[in-house]
Design a protein around this motif. Sequence first.
Motif, PDB file in Angstrom:
ATOM      1  N   THR A 146       0.853  -1.182   0.000  1.00  0.00           N
ATOM      2  CA  THR A 146       0.000   0.000   0.000  1.00  0.00           C
ATOM      3  C   THR A 146       0.896   1.242   0.000  1.00  0.00           C
ATOM      4  OG1 THR A 146      -0.084   0.014   2.390  1.00  0.00           O
ATOM      5  CG2 THR A 146      -1.875  -1.128   1.251  1.00  0.00           C
ATOM      6  N   ARG A 147       0.393   2.341  -0.547  1.00  0.00           N
ATOM      7  CA  ARG A 147       1.230   3.541  -0.574  1.00  0.00           C
ATOM      8  C   ARG A 147       1.389   4.141   0.823  1.00  0.00           C
ATOM      9  NH1 ARG A 147       3.699   7.272  -3.918  1.00  0.00           N
ATOM     10  NH2 ARG A 147       3.015   6.309  -5.849  1.00  0.00           N
ATOM     11  N   HIS A 148       0.339   4.030   1.621  1.00  0.00           N
ATOM     12  CA  HIS A 148       0.399   4.574   2.982  1.00  0.00           C
ATOM     13  C   HIS A 148       0.044   3.479   3.985  1.00  0.00           C
ATOM     14  CE1 HIS A 148       0.768   8.526   1.256  1.00  0.00           C
ATOM     15  NE2 HIS A 148      -0.319   8.335   0.535  1.00  0.00           N
ATOM     16  N   PRO A 149       0.581   3.565   5.202  1.00  0.00           N
ATOM     17  CA  PRO A 149       0.247   2.548   6.209  1.00  0.00           C
ATOM     18  C   PRO A 149      -1.242   2.559   6.561  1.00  0.00           C
ATOM     19  CG  PRO A 149       2.040   3.972   6.970  1.00  0.00           C
ATOM     20  CD  PRO A 149       1.511   4.579   5.719  1.00  0.00           C
ATOM     21  N   PHE A 150      -1.715   1.425   7.078  1.00  0.00           N
ATOM     22  CA  PHE A 150      -3.110   1.329   7.514  1.00  0.00           C
ATOM     23  C   PHE A 150      -3.371   2.190   8.742  1.00  0.00           C
ATOM     24  CE2 PHE A 150      -2.492  -2.795   5.307  1.00  0.00           C
ATOM     25  CZ  PHE A 150      -3.457  -2.607   4.336  1.00  0.00           C
ATOM     26  N   MET A 151      -2.329   2.369   9.558  1.00  0.00           N
ATOM     27  CA  MET A 151      -2.493   3.147  10.797  1.00  0.00           C
ATOM     28  C   MET A 151      -1.278   4.032  10.992  1.00  0.00           C
ATOM     29  SD  MET A 151      -3.739   0.311  13.546  1.00  0.00           S
ATOM     30  CE  MET A 151      -3.660   1.406  14.961  1.00  0.00           C
ATOM     31  N   GLY A 152      -1.450   5.103  11.781  1.00  0.00           N
ATOM     32  CA  GLY A 152      -0.304   5.932  12.152  1.00  0.00           C
ATOM     33  C   GLY A 152       0.026   6.959  11.090  1.00  0.00           C
TER      34      GLY A 152
END
Length: 200
Positions: free
Chosen positions: A94-100
Amino acid sequence: MKIGLDFDNTIVRYDDVFYRVALEQGLIPANTPISKVSVRDYLRSVGKEAYWTEMQGYVYGSRMDDVQPFSNVIETLSAARDAGWELFIVSHKTRHPFMGPKYDLHEAARNWILTHLVVDGEPLIGSDSINFREQKDSKVERVNELGCDVFLDDLPEILNATNFSDSIRGVLFDPDDHHTDFTSAKRVRSWFEFKEFLEI
Ligand SMILES: [Mg+2]
């Protein structure tokens, strides 16, 4: 002739960095085995799965400088290139994390490739040959599109995907013997064995 390579857990080994970060954050006992899976399993067992999810974003986004390639990656890629193989990385994340925090995980991985897979100051795999996709399906599509002759991945589900082209020789990278029953394609336990497979 073209070789496609998965990135996470195929080129890069995350075991030490996950252990170190979890210890730094006081989340695991020091006697936890030094492996990514052991850190994950421990955090799950104590009901701290959310920490695990956030830790992945942090490691993949902000701690890539602490991450090392598996043994013999650079030697093998360098020998393959010298033998005339074209090298590509095709990875899904994914390009960005699921959290944080919203790290750009594609950018972090790309920078790692361009700065760590280097011989005599030159990247072994140039920016144009690095492909990140957000989904597994589109990753496999990209491998097909490039016309790879060989593709190395640590996940059987990629090599067994229904859209994985029959004309590609899939090779499973299985350093910890998680898939000893895998028989649908070649299985190697190290980059040394992959180099032997390539006959270079
Ligand atoms: Mg992988």
